[in-house]
Design a protein around this motif. Structure first.
Motif, PDB file in Angstrom:
ATOM      1  N   ILE A   1       5.166  12.900  54.936  1.00 37.51           N
ATOM      2  CA  ILE A   1       5.303  13.546  56.235  1.00 37.51           C
ATOM      3  C   ILE A   1       6.455  12.851  56.966  1.00 37.51           C
TER       4      ILE A   1
ATOM      5  N   PRO B   1      -7.548  12.206  58.250  1.00 33.74           N
ATOM      6  CA  PRO B   1      -8.802  11.688  57.697  1.00 33.74           C
ATOM      7  C   PRO B   1      -8.725  10.223  57.266  1.00 33.74           C
ATOM      8  N   VAL B   2      -7.516   9.720  57.016  1.00 29.10           N
ATOM      9  CA  VAL B   2      -7.420   8.353  56.492  1.00 29.10           C
ATOM     10  C   VAL B   2      -6.651   7.424  57.426  1.00 29.10           C
TER      11      VAL B   2
ATOM     12  N   CYS C   1      -1.191   7.883  53.756  1.00 31.13           N
ATOM     13  CA  CYS C   1      -1.257   9.346  53.845  1.00 31.13           C
ATOM     14  C   CYS C   1      -1.613   9.975  52.502  1.00 31.13           C
TER      15      CYS C   1
END
Ligand code: SF4
Ligand code: SF4
Ligand code: SF4
Lengths: 311, 434
Positions: free
Chosen positions: A171, A125-126, A145
């Motif tokens: 991540i 989404p970002v 993130c």
């Protein structure tokens, strides 16, 4: 009043359905193009000797990118060895040995496949996951993130890993040494150190050519398939092996990229923001009209009792 | 919009259920603290194979559907022009506000790097391909809209308040300090009152446009909640993975919304010893089967079209969950087709409960049960993980209980008939207890 508005309402619902069907049709004739000028790696499982030099090189060069922490084996109480069991928040690449029988076995290397149409990039989404259009490298930026882990849900290869045990997690996945070995030496660390020549680094088109050549020149040695050539819309990490790929833990996948399918539907619904705006204005129109109607109805209401129910 | 249609519920705030809910809330919040100190792995069983556990599945995907009472009621009241449901909307909006607010809160518990969430407001980071982006932005916007929709209740209270409790409190504090309470505090409080009186009629004028926004936003993000799983074509079982996920999620949240409005009304009338709103509820109940019938036809039609019907009745693990979901929804709606049952509070309650369960199970099936990342991965929520969700839900109910006692939320009981009805219904309540 009730009837026309119900019809209007159903119309709106119908429009959503129609948009979906339209989305399906559209996906059949568009489709993305594979860019063979991008870079990647060809892993030949038949050449791999399982020395795991690539694994330690990866951890060495990418230390400050969050994958240096070593993993203990259960028996290793002193923590002397790094013994990861799977890709994880501290391991970007891993060599595993698959044994079909005493005679038949194969090594296999896991890491991000650097998809041509990556699901992880499509869903983030970002925009913390990005694909460099020139090199084709799928990179991760921990500074943007939010840790929603949608990339993990989306990736058909289960590649992005999350640091579950950390208060400040991130991540972790292979970025083709984009920020470490690649700018310094022009080659990924794992390919650089491989003593058996099992990892070839280069342009996708050269890798494909080489893979086809090996298939041609060694009939019977390999499964006649270049894994990654077409899977999920093509990946930049390609595989050759002598055993069925799904046995080696590489899922059997279709040729279309899942991201194509989901983006088509999402785009059909939200194209130019027309549908939401249309919905909003229609609803405003109805609501304002109803409110006015209610004002008049209220006057009547004093004399008449409410009947209730739906007609 | 009339302002005399609502009233506070006059009752003590400190009840036994208050204590129980407070305890659960505190346990939940203590565990949330632990999660921030020791990482998500310390409190949950989520893994790289199952990166979304019950927090996303329940708190966000299911919780917001259950919080769609406000959405469903708003469609009914303002779009379908059944203004006589109007008195029911405020409590529906209050529950929606809590549901959505806390879904947003639990997302902040779930995501690994919440401090980066400001990126949602940085245009260069926007990623419109992502259904998650759409959901996040819409949910934030809708929560704001819900607060504005609820504002009239707060403003009316501010307007009327004499600040007695606060004044007493201040007086006591100042006398402890050995001082006189300064005049300007009283002035300030009067200012707030004036401001509320000034704002309320102005808000009233534009409220309808906010309300309609409050219908548009859920329409968008509820369908996007379905879109989220579109990408997982290799992981989500074919019984649930379909291009119709957005449409199915949209209809699903509507019938859940109406059913919840029924459950909530029955439960709060029961708990607060008010007359049941039978007439309104049976009217609401008429709509539900229409929605579920559309939903079920899309499900069946789509399965047939994709050639998956045989899988649906194969009675394996997935098929059983599918059939359970199907039977709950179909069974609940079948009950509502009968007029007699629609007019009985007990049957209304039972069928609405079945439909909410079935609708919620659908969302669990899509997000967790039908999700299979491959061999070797298993997920079952950890106790701590469940307790965090329980804590959040307890907080929701707690907030509702307290707010209806300090703000005019519940429909006003004014007429003599209603009071007489109230009397009658105590009998109904007794029946419900068995
Ligand atoms: S393999 Fe997974 S993580 Fe790597 S690029 Fe493809 S989708 Fe992204
Ligand atoms: S976890 Fe991070 S990288 Fe993955 S989708 Fe979410 S924000 Fe993007
Ligand atoms: S390319 Fe670099 S980051 Fe990726 S597996 Fe090889 S060494 Fe590790």
């Amino acid at each position: 009043m009730a009837k026309p508005s119900r019809r209007q309402f159903l119309k709106i619902m119908g429009a959503t359905g129609a948009a979906l069907l339209a989305g399906k049709k559209a996906s059949a004739n568009e489709g993305h193009k594979i860019n063979n000028e991008t870079i990647g790696m060809l892993y030949d499982a038949t050449k791999c000797v399982g020395c795991k030099a690539c694994m330690s090189a990866c951890k060495r060069v990418n230390g400050d990118y969050g994958s240096l922490s070593y993993e203990r084996a259960k028996f290793d109480t002193d923590g002397l060895w790094d013994a990861p069991e799977d890709l994880s928040g501290s391991t970007r690449t891993l060599i595993k040995l698959f044994k079909q029988s005493e005679q038949e076995w194969s090594y296999v290397k896991y890491s991000c496949m650097h998809c041509q149409k990556p699901s992880c990039v499509s869903v983030c989404p970002v925009a913390a996951m990005t694909r460099d259009p020139e090199t084709g490298i799928v990179d991760y930026n921990k500074n943007t993130c939010i840790g929603c882990r949608y990339c993990q849900v989306a990736c058909a290869f289960n590649i992005p890993k999350f640091q579950w045990e950390k208060a400040i997690p991130q991540i972790v996945k292979c970025d083709l040494c984009k920020n470490t070995n690649l700018p310094k030496k022009g080659i990924s660390a794992c390919a650089e150190v491989c003593p058996a020549g099992a990892i070839m680094f280069g342009k996708r088109k050269d890798l494909l050519e080489e893979a086809e050549k090996r298939l041609r020149e060694n009939p019977g040695k390999y499964i006649n398939h270049i894994y990654g050539a077409h899977e999920v819309g093509g990946t930049n990490h390609l595989y050759l092996a002598s055993m069925q790929f799904n046995k080696l833990g590489l899922p059997t996948l279709k040729e279309d990229a899942p991201a194509e399918f989901s983006e088509k539907i999402q785009h059909t619904i939200y194209k130019g923001f027309i549908a939401p705006v249309a919905l909003y204005s229609t609803l405003c129109f109805i609501a304002v009209k109803n409110m006015k109607g209610h004002g008049e109805a209220e006057k009547e209401h004093d004399t008449k009792t409410d009947e209730g129910g739906d007609h | 919009m009339g302002h005399d249609e609502y009233q506070k519920h006059d009752a003590k705030i400190l009840t036994p259920s208050f204590i129980v809910l407070l305890t659960l809330t505190l346990i939940g919040f203590a565990l949330i603290l632990l999660r921030f100190v020791k990482g998500i792995g310390a409190v949950s069983n989520m893994s790289d194979g199952y990166p979304w556990g019950i927090w996303i599945t329940y708190d966000v995907a299911t919780g917001t559907a259950i919080a769609c009472g406000g959405y469903a009621m708003a469609i009914l009241v303002y779009i379908r022009n059944r203004m006589h449901y109007h008195p029911m909307i405020r409590s529906a909006i209050l529950t929606s506000m809590f549901g959505y607010g806390l879904a947003g809160f639990s997302v902040m518990v779930d995501v690994g790097r919440p401090w980066n969430a400001y990126n949602f407001f940085v245009p260069s980071k926007w990623q419109a391909n992502s259904a998650m982006f759409e959901v996040a932005v819409c949910v934030m916007a809708y929560t704001t809209v819900l607060i504005m929709e609820f504002l009239p209740a707060i403003l009316t209270t501010l307007e009327k308040t004499e600040w007695k409790t606060l004044q007493h409190l201040l007086d006591r504090v100042y006398s402890r300090l050995g001082m006189e309470r300064p005049e300007r505090i009283g002035d300030r409080l009067d200012k707030v009152k004036e401001l509320a009186a000034w704002a309320r009629p102005r808000l009233d004028k534009i409220l309808i446009f906010i309300i309609v926004l409050g219908i548009t936003l859920p329409t968008m993000h509820q369908s996007s909640l379905g879109s989220l799983l579109l990408i997982a074509s290799t992981k989500l079982h074919p019984l649930w993975h379909t291009g119709f996920l957005p449409l199915l999620f949209l209809i699903n949240c509507m019938y859940i919304g109406y059913s919840i409005a029924i459950l909530e009304s029955v439960l709060s009338c029961y708990a607060f010893k008010r007359p049941f709103e039978t007439k309104e509820l049976s009217g609401l109940a008429r709509i539900i089967p229409w929605l579920t019938v559309i939903w079920l036809s899309v499900v069946i039609g789509d399965l047939a079209w994709r050639g998956q019907l045989a899988k649906a009745v194969s009675f394996d693990f997935y098929s059983r969950f599918f059939l359970l979901e199907f039977c709950l929804i179909a069974g609940g709606s079948l009950l509502l087709f009968s007029k007699r049952r629609r007019e009985s509070i007990r049957w209304l309650f039972v069928s609405a409960a079945l439909i909410v369960l079935g609708g919620a199970l659908y969302r669990f099936n899509v997000y967790l049960i039908g999700f299979n990342p491959g061999k070797g991965w298993h997920y079952f929520p950890a106790l701590a993980e469940v307790m965090i969700t329980v804590g959040i839900v307890a907080f929701e109910i707690l907030g509702y209980q307290v707010l209806v006692k300090i703000l005019p939320v519940l429909p006003k009981l004014h007429t003599r008939e209603q009071l007489a009805e109230a009397h009658q219904h105590t009998v109904g309540k007794k029946a419900l207890e068995h």
